[in-house]
Scaffold this motif. Structure first.
Motif, PDB file in Angstrom:
ATOM      1  N   ASN A   2      61.500 -41.723 103.026  1.00 50.54           N
ATOM      2  CA  ASN A   2      62.178 -43.019 103.053  1.00 50.54           C
ATOM      3  C   ASN A   2      63.692 -42.830 103.145  1.00 50.54           C
ATOM      4  N   LYS A   3      64.426 -43.931 103.312  1.00 50.48           N
ATOM      5  CA  LYS A   3      65.875 -43.834 103.547  1.00 50.48           C
ATOM      6  C   LYS A   3      66.626 -43.264 102.349  1.00 50.48           C
ATOM      7  N   GLU A   4      66.171 -43.571 101.144  1.00 58.72           N
ATOM      8  CA  GLU A   4      66.826 -43.021  99.954  1.00 58.72           C
ATOM      9  C   GLU A   4      66.633 -41.506  99.881  1.00 58.72           C
ATOM     10  N   ALA A   5      65.425 -41.058 100.190  1.00 55.83           N
ATOM     11  CA  ALA A   5      65.141 -39.616 100.177  1.00 55.83           C
ATOM     12  C   ALA A   5      65.901 -38.893 101.289  1.00 55.83           C
ATOM     13  N   ALA A   6      66.047 -39.550 102.451  1.00 56.88           N
ATOM     14  CA  ALA A   6      66.810 -38.945 103.553  1.00 56.88           C
ATOM     15  C   ALA A   6      68.269 -38.757 103.144  1.00 56.88           C
ATOM     16  N   PHE A   7      68.840 -39.755 102.478  1.00 58.59           N
ATOM     17  CA  PHE A   7      70.227 -39.636 102.029  1.00 58.59           C
ATOM     18  C   PHE A   7      70.350 -38.549 100.965  1.00 58.59           C
ATOM     19  N   GLN A   8      69.414 -38.511 100.016  1.00 57.70           N
ATOM     20  CA  GLN A   8      69.419 -37.482  98.969  1.00 57.70           C
ATOM     21  C   GLN A   8      69.357 -36.092  99.594  1.00 57.70           C
ATOM     22  N   ALA A   9      68.495 -35.912 100.596  1.00 56.57           N
ATOM     23  CA  ALA A   9      68.378 -34.612 101.261  1.00 56.57           C
ATOM     24  C   ALA A   9      69.684 -34.240 101.944  1.00 56.57           C
ATOM     25  N   TRP A  10      70.328 -35.194 102.589  1.00 56.38           N
ATOM     26  CA  TRP A  10      71.614 -34.930 103.240  1.00 56.38           C
ATOM     27  C   TRP A  10      72.672 -34.558 102.195  1.00 56.38           C
ATOM     28  N   ALA A  11      72.755 -35.335 101.116  1.00 56.67           N
ATOM     29  CA  ALA A  11      73.748 -35.055 100.071  1.00 56.67           C
ATOM     30  C   ALA A  11      73.516 -33.683  99.451  1.00 56.67           C
ATOM     31  N   GLY A  12      72.259 -33.258  99.379  1.00 58.61           N
ATOM     32  CA  GLY A  12      71.939 -31.966  98.796  1.00 58.61           C
ATOM     33  C   GLY A  12      72.044 -30.803  99.763  1.00 58.61           C
ATOM     34  N   SER A  13      72.505 -31.064 100.976  1.00 63.56           N
ATOM     35  CA  SER A  13      72.565 -30.002 101.987  1.00 63.56           C
ATOM     36  C   SER A  13      73.891 -29.236 102.002  1.00 63.56           C
ATOM     37  N   PHE A  14      74.756 -29.477 101.037  1.00 58.21           N
ATOM     38  CA  PHE A  14      76.086 -28.866 101.044  1.00 58.21           C
ATOM     39  C   PHE A  14      76.233 -27.688 100.089  1.00 58.21           C
ATOM     40  N   GLY A  15      75.118 -27.116  99.667  1.00 57.60           N
ATOM     41  CA  GLY A  15      75.170 -25.877  98.899  1.00 57.60           C
ATOM     42  C   GLY A  15      75.397 -26.034  97.407  1.00 57.60           C
ATOM     43  N   ILE A  16      75.476 -27.264  96.923  1.00 55.50           N
ATOM     44  CA  ILE A  16      75.563 -27.514  95.486  1.00 55.50           C
ATOM     45  C   ILE A  16      74.566 -28.624  95.155  1.00 55.50           C
ATOM     46  N   PRO A  17      74.075 -28.676  93.914  1.00 57.18           N
ATOM     47  CA  PRO A  17      73.114 -29.726  93.575  1.00 57.18           C
ATOM     48  C   PRO A  17      73.713 -31.115  93.777  1.00 57.18           C
ATOM     49  N   ALA A  18      72.862 -32.061  94.176  1.00 57.69           N
ATOM     50  CA  ALA A  18      73.278 -33.450  94.373  1.00 57.69           C
ATOM     51  C   ALA A  18      72.393 -34.350  93.518  1.00 57.69           C
ATOM     52  N   TYR A  19      73.027 -35.256  92.786  1.00 59.89           N
ATOM     53  CA  TYR A  19      72.311 -36.167  91.902  1.00 59.89           C
ATOM     54  C   TYR A  19      72.783 -37.592  92.142  1.00 59.89           C
ATOM     55  N   ALA A  20      71.868 -38.534  92.003  1.00 61.98           N
ATOM     56  CA  ALA A  20      72.301 -39.931  91.936  1.00 61.98           C
ATOM     57  C   ALA A  20      73.217 -40.039  90.718  1.00 61.98           C
ATOM     58  N   ALA A  21      74.264 -40.838  90.828  1.00 61.20           N
ATOM     59  CA  ALA A  21      75.251 -40.940  89.741  1.00 61.20           C
ATOM     60  C   ALA A  21      74.615 -41.387  88.429  1.00 61.20           C
ATOM     61  N   THR A  22      73.504 -42.095  88.503  1.00 63.19           N
ATOM     62  CA  THR A  22      72.820 -42.566  87.300  1.00 63.19           C
ATOM     63  C   THR A  22      71.746 -41.605  86.810  1.00 63.19           C
ATOM     64  N   ALA A  23      71.629 -40.436  87.442  1.00 67.24           N
ATOM     65  CA  ALA A  23      70.546 -39.516  87.085  1.00 67.24           C
ATOM     66  C   ALA A  23      71.014 -38.065  86.986  1.00 67.24           C
ATOM     67  N   VAL A  24      72.219 -37.842  86.501  1.00 69.06           N
ATOM     68  CA  VAL A  24      72.713 -36.475  86.324  1.00 69.06           C
ATOM     69  C   VAL A  24      72.059 -35.889  85.074  1.00 69.06           C
ATOM     70  N   PRO A  25      71.378 -34.764  85.207  1.00 69.17           N
ATOM     71  CA  PRO A  25      70.726 -34.161  84.028  1.00 69.17           C
ATOM     72  C   PRO A  25      71.755 -33.792  82.954  1.00 69.17           C
ATOM     73  N   ASP A  26      71.340 -33.879  81.710  1.00 71.00           N
ATOM     74  CA  ASP A  26      72.229 -33.536  80.606  1.00 71.00           C
ATOM     75  C   ASP A  26      72.694 -32.089  80.681  1.00 71.00           C
ATOM     76  N   ASP A  27      71.875 -31.215  81.263  1.00 71.78           N
ATOM     77  CA  ASP A  27      72.223 -29.798  81.324  1.00 71.78           C
ATOM     78  C   ASP A  27      72.864 -29.392  82.653  1.00 71.78           C
TER      79      ASP A  27
END
Length: 122
Positions: A2-27
């Motif tokens: 879906n479009k949200e997953a496509a954007f997430q995959a693109w954001a995560g393609s830059f060599g560092i982890p990518a998180y939705a701003a509301t879902a950053v893991p505590d660790d």
């Protein structure tokens, strides 16, 4: 995908982890990228979205280089992300990249404005 997953995959393609701003893991540890994604569909026009790049460093070099990498990936005309519903067209927003005080001198943040158009049926 879906479009949200496509954007997430693109954001995560830059060599560092990518998180939705509301879902950053505590660790989560820097470097990482966060994003906000306002969605739409065909005819809704461009949506303002953003990325934030977070680095634990005293130097400006790494966050500046990562912002430059994202800018180069977008190029002049942006990039289209295929998804099940059509395409997500990600373009440079204005201003494109700017430093933001993170509240911690050891953490450097770059705020990147994006303009996203959903050429999708939903």
């Amino acid at each position: 995908m879906n479009k949200e997953a496509a954007f997430q995959a693109w954001a995560g393609s830059f060599g560092i982890p990518a998180y939705a701003a509301t879902a950053v893991p505590d660790d989560a540890t820097e470097p990482y990228l966060t994003y906000t994604l306002a969605t739409g569909m065909w005819g809704d026009g461009e949506q303002a979205c953003d990325l934030s790049i977070w680095y634990r460093t005293t130097s400006e070099a790494k966050p500046n280089a990562k912002a430059r990498e994202i800018g180069e990936a977008l190029g002049i005309g942006g990039t289209c992300l295929p998804c099940d519903e059509g395409l997500v067209w990600v373009k440079r927003g204005q201003p494109f990249s700017q430093p933001v005080d993170s509240g911690d001198n050891a953490v450097k943040r770059r705020y990147i404005n994006l303009s996203v158009e959903f050429l999708t049926t939903y």
